[in-house]
Design a protein around this motif. Structure first.
Motif, PDB file in Angstrom:
ATOM      1  N   ALA A 157       0.806  -1.104   0.046  1.00 22.46           N
ATOM      2  CA  ALA A 157       0.014  -0.008   0.115  1.00 22.46           C
ATOM      3  C   ALA A 157       0.837   1.180   0.010  1.00 22.46           C
ATOM      4  O   ALA A 157       0.336   2.328  -0.027  1.00 22.46           O
ATOM      5  N   GLY A 158       1.983   1.102   0.133  1.00 26.81           N
ATOM      6  CA  GLY A 158       3.113   2.330   0.057  1.00 26.81           C
ATOM      7  C   GLY A 158       3.304   2.805   1.726  1.00 26.81           C
ATOM      8  O   GLY A 158       2.533   2.318   2.712  1.00 26.81           O
ATOM      9  N   VAL A 159       3.977   3.516   1.922  1.00 24.73           N
ATOM     10  CA  VAL A 159       4.356   3.980   3.255  1.00 24.73           C
ATOM     11  C   VAL A 159       3.417   5.186   3.816  1.00 24.73           C
ATOM     12  O   VAL A 159       3.365   5.385   4.866  1.00 24.73           O
ATOM     13  N   ASN A 160       2.632   5.879   2.851  1.00 21.14           N
ATOM     14  CA  ASN A 160       1.633   6.849   3.295  1.00 21.14           C
ATOM     15  C   ASN A 160       0.105   6.381   3.287  1.00 21.14           C
ATOM     16  O   ASN A 160      -0.913   7.485   3.199  1.00 21.14           O
ATOM     17  N   ALA A 161      -0.123   5.230   3.230  1.00 21.07           N
ATOM     18  CA  ALA A 161      -1.538   4.709   2.894  1.00 21.07           C
ATOM     19  C   ALA A 161      -2.347   5.279   3.993  1.00 21.07           C
ATOM     20  O   ALA A 161      -2.123   5.421   5.078  1.00 21.07           O
ATOM     21  N   GLY A 162      -3.625   5.597   3.906  1.00 22.91           N
ATOM     22  CA  GLY A 162      -4.707   6.233   4.455  1.00 22.91           C
ATOM     23  C   GLY A 162      -4.868   5.254   5.769  1.00 22.91           C
ATOM     24  O   GLY A 162      -5.305   5.543   6.898  1.00 22.91           O
ATOM     25  N   THR A 163      -5.193   4.154   5.208  1.00 20.37           N
ATOM     26  CA  THR A 163      -5.163   2.943   6.291  1.00 20.37           C
ATOM     27  C   THR A 163      -4.068   2.040   6.104  1.00 20.37           C
ATOM     28  O   THR A 163      -4.026   1.312   5.102  1.00 20.37           O
ATOM     29  N   ALA A 164      -3.340   1.735   7.194  1.00 21.70           N
ATOM     30  CA  ALA A 164      -2.159   0.469   6.794  1.00 21.70           C
ATOM     31  C   ALA A 164      -2.407  -0.424   6.177  1.00 21.70           C
ATOM     32  O   ALA A 164      -3.537  -1.023   6.291  1.00 21.70           O
ATOM     33  N   ASN A 165      -1.561  -0.815   5.207  1.00 25.01           N
ATOM     34  CA  ASN A 165      -1.687  -2.116   4.441  1.00 25.01           C
ATOM     35  C   ASN A 165      -3.092  -2.220   3.624  1.00 25.01           C
ATOM     36  O   ASN A 165      -3.406  -3.256   3.159  1.00 25.01           O
ATOM     37  N   ASP A 166      -3.764  -1.061   3.472  1.00 26.55           N
ATOM     38  CA  ASP A 166      -4.729  -1.139   2.503  1.00 26.55           C
ATOM     39  C   ASP A 166      -4.602  -0.351   1.107  1.00 26.55           C
ATOM     40  O   ASP A 166      -4.394   0.869   1.104  1.00 26.55           O
ATOM     41  N   VAL A 167      -4.582  -1.169   0.250  1.00 29.76           N
ATOM     42  CA  VAL A 167      -3.943  -0.657  -1.094  1.00 29.76           C
ATOM     43  C   VAL A 167      -5.061   0.070  -1.963  1.00 29.76           C
ATOM     44  O   VAL A 167      -4.814   0.798  -2.711  1.00 29.76           O
ATOM     45  N   THR A 168      -6.193   0.215  -1.311  1.00 32.82           N
ATOM     46  CA  THR A 168      -7.281   1.166  -1.825  1.00 32.82           C
ATOM     47  C   THR A 168      -7.044   2.608  -1.338  1.00 32.82           C
ATOM     48  O   THR A 168      -7.642   3.502  -1.623  1.00 32.82           O
ATOM     49  N   THR A 169      -6.241   2.793  -0.281  1.00 32.95           N
ATOM     50  CA  THR A 169      -5.843   4.210   0.308  1.00 32.95           C
ATOM     51  C   THR A 169      -4.629   4.751  -0.069  1.00 32.95           C
ATOM     52  O   THR A 169      -3.985   5.392   1.046  1.00 32.95           O
ATOM     53  N   ARG A 170      -3.945   4.423  -1.135  1.00 37.38           N
ATOM     54  CA  ARG A 170      -2.625   4.767  -1.436  1.00 37.38           C
ATOM     55  C   ARG A 170      -2.641   6.074  -1.480  1.00 37.38           C
ATOM     56  O   ARG A 170      -3.370   6.962  -1.873  1.00 37.38           O
ATOM     57  N   ARG A 171      -1.322   6.841  -0.810  1.00 37.88           N
ATOM     58  CA  ARG A 171      -1.285   8.470  -1.147  1.00 37.88           C
ATOM     59  C   ARG A 171       0.257   8.589  -1.127  1.00 37.88           C
ATOM     60  O   ARG A 171       0.848   8.151  -0.635  1.00 37.88           O
ATOM     61  N   MET A 172       0.490   9.769  -2.004  1.00 38.38           N
ATOM     62  CA  MET A 172       1.465  10.497  -1.939  1.00 38.38           C
ATOM     63  C   MET A 172       1.556  11.823  -0.732  1.00 38.38           C
ATOM     64  O   MET A 172       0.725  12.465  -0.632  1.00 38.38           O
ATOM     65  N   LYS A 173       2.600  11.967  -0.103  1.00 36.09           N
ATOM     66  CA  LYS A 173       2.831  12.796   0.878  1.00 36.09           C
ATOM     67  C   LYS A 173       3.632  13.954   0.542  1.00 36.09           C
ATOM     68  O   LYS A 173       4.552  13.910  -0.368  1.00 36.09           O
ATOM     69  N   ASN A 174       3.254  15.172   0.828  1.00 36.85           N
ATOM     70  CA  ASN A 174       3.823  16.492   0.419  1.00 36.85           C
ATOM     71  C   ASN A 174       5.398  16.273   1.328  1.00 36.85           C
ATOM     72  O   ASN A 174       5.266  16.165   2.460  1.00 36.85           O
ATOM     73  N   ILE A 175       6.492  16.406   0.354  1.00 34.78           N
ATOM     74  CA  ILE A 175       7.700  16.354   0.921  1.00 34.78           C
ATOM     75  C   ILE A 175       8.518  17.671   1.094  1.00 34.78           C
ATOM     76  O   ILE A 175       9.657  17.898   1.297  1.00 34.78           O
ATOM     77  N   THR A 214      -2.725  -9.108  -2.152  1.00 30.85           N
ATOM     78  CA  THR A 214      -3.256 -10.335  -1.743  1.00 30.85           C
ATOM     79  C   THR A 214      -3.165 -11.725  -2.805  1.00 30.85           C
ATOM     80  O   THR A 214      -3.771 -11.192  -3.961  1.00 30.85           O
ATOM     81  N   THR A 215      -2.304 -12.710  -2.502  1.00 28.28           N
ATOM     82  CA  THR A 215      -2.186 -13.363  -3.645  1.00 28.28           C
ATOM     83  C   THR A 215      -3.539 -14.097  -4.334  1.00 28.28           C
ATOM     84  O   THR A 215      -4.260 -14.604  -3.301  1.00 28.28           O
ATOM     85  N   GLY A 216      -3.417 -14.383  -5.372  1.00 25.13           N
ATOM     86  CA  GLY A 216      -4.544 -14.685  -6.007  1.00 25.13           C
ATOM     87  C   GLY A 216      -5.721 -13.827  -6.371  1.00 25.13           C
ATOM     88  O   GLY A 216      -6.859 -14.265  -6.853  1.00 25.13           O
ATOM     89  N   THR A 217      -5.588 -12.654  -5.782  1.00 26.79           N
ATOM     90  CA  THR A 217      -6.765 -11.771  -5.723  1.00 26.79           C
ATOM     91  C   THR A 217      -6.579 -10.458  -6.588  1.00 26.79           C
ATOM     92  O   THR A 217      -7.169 -10.282  -7.721  1.00 26.79           O
ATOM     93  N   ASN A 218      -5.343  -9.872  -6.162  1.00 22.96           N
ATOM     94  CA  ASN A 218      -5.061  -8.572  -6.882  1.00 22.96           C
ATOM     95  C   ASN A 218      -3.485  -8.603  -7.207  1.00 22.96           C
ATOM     96  O   ASN A 218      -2.913  -7.358  -7.359  1.00 22.96           O
ATOM     97  N   THR A 219      -2.691  -9.624  -7.167  1.00 24.00           N
ATOM     98  CA  THR A 219      -1.407  -9.692  -7.483  1.00 24.00           C
ATOM     99  C   THR A 219      -1.223 -10.055  -8.845  1.00 24.00           C
ATOM    100  O   THR A 219      -2.070 -10.371  -9.531  1.00 24.00           O
ATOM    101  N   LEU A 220      -0.072 -10.019  -9.660  1.00 23.75           N
ATOM    102  CA  LEU A 220       0.192 -10.463 -10.988  1.00 23.75           C
ATOM    103  C   LEU A 220       0.942 -11.793 -10.783  1.00 23.75           C
ATOM    104  O   LEU A 220       2.077 -11.747 -10.222  1.00 23.75           O
ATOM    105  N   ALA A 221       0.296 -12.934 -11.608  1.00 24.95           N
ATOM    106  CA  ALA A 221       0.965 -14.092 -11.575  1.00 24.95           C
ATOM    107  C   ALA A 221       1.895 -14.363 -12.910  1.00 24.95           C
ATOM    108  O   ALA A 221       1.439 -13.906 -14.096  1.00 24.95           O
ATOM    109  N   GLY A 222       3.063 -14.856 -12.845  1.00 29.13           N
ATOM    110  CA  GLY A 222       3.613 -15.294 -14.115  1.00 29.13           C
ATOM    111  C   GLY A 222       4.313 -16.537 -13.909  1.00 29.13           C
ATOM    112  O   GLY A 222       4.301 -17.321 -12.831  1.00 29.13           O
ATOM    113  N   THR A 223       5.330 -17.247 -14.952  1.00 29.17           N
ATOM    114  CA  THR A 223       6.068 -18.247 -15.038  1.00 29.17           C
ATOM    115  C   THR A 223       7.273 -17.850 -15.453  1.00 29.17           C
ATOM    116  O   THR A 223       7.295 -17.262 -16.438  1.00 29.17           O
TER     117      THR A 223
END
Length: 175
Positions: A84-102, A129-138
């Motif tokens: 989710a990045g280091v600034n997510a609105g809710t920890a570990n929630d990829v739906t709340t990704r945010r960039m912070k003013n630096i 979340t493996t099998g849900t929203n990750t990218l699979a490859g071989t």
């Protein structure tokens, strides 16, 4: 037969193309190796998702693209997750990704919301979340680059102060 006659007879037989018979024995043995599966996801091969400069009043989506690169042993199945990045609105929630003013001049915690996707149409969120929203490859044994599609939806809705914004996302490969 004396030794001299035996030597002469052997020499005569060899000269005639006849070789004396020698005893022989054989055996077999194995040559082995175990190749372990392995995968790497390299920072050197990743490219940033850079939205560039956008007006604070912009209402059109700001889209950008970066990439991550995987390298796995041939035929090894793997999955790539983005946190989710280091600034997510809710920890570990990829739906709340945010960039912070630096910018040091900004005293408040201003953020710009964004999302990362696995597809160019920006409909498949790339998460962890493996099998849900990750990218699979071989694996192929070669570098396999994967695009990371980013979007800041309607930048004006962030009501963000002018300045530079940043988030750090971690890509993890599981195999």
């Amino acid at each position: 037969m004396n030794v001299l006659k035996s030597a002469l007879l052997t020499t005569a037989l060899i000269a005639a193309g006849v070789t004396p018979a020698f005893a022989a024995d054989t055996t077999t043995f194995n040559v082995k190796i175990v190749i372990l599966k392995a995968c790497t996801i390299t920072a050197a091969a990743a490219t940033d998702v850079d939205f560039g400069s956008v007006a604070s009043t912009a209402t059109a989506n700001a889209d950008a693209q970066g990439s991550v690169t995987a390298n796995c042993t041939p035929l090894t199945p793997y999955s790539i997750a983005l946190n989710a990045g280091v600034n997510a609105g809710t920890a570990n929630d990829v739906t709340t990704r945010r960039m912070k003013n630096i910018d040091a001049a900004v005293l408040t915690n201003n953020f710009v919301a964004y999302q990362l996707y696995r597809d160019a149409g920006r409909s498949l969120v790339w998460g962890n979340t493996t099998g849900t929203n990750t990218l699979a490859g071989t694996g192929t044994g070669l570098n396999q680059p994967y695009p990371v599609y980013g979007r800041v939806a309607n930048p004006s809705t962030n009501n963000a102060a002018a300045g530079s914004y940043l988030d750090t996302v971690t890509a993890t490969i599981t195999y």
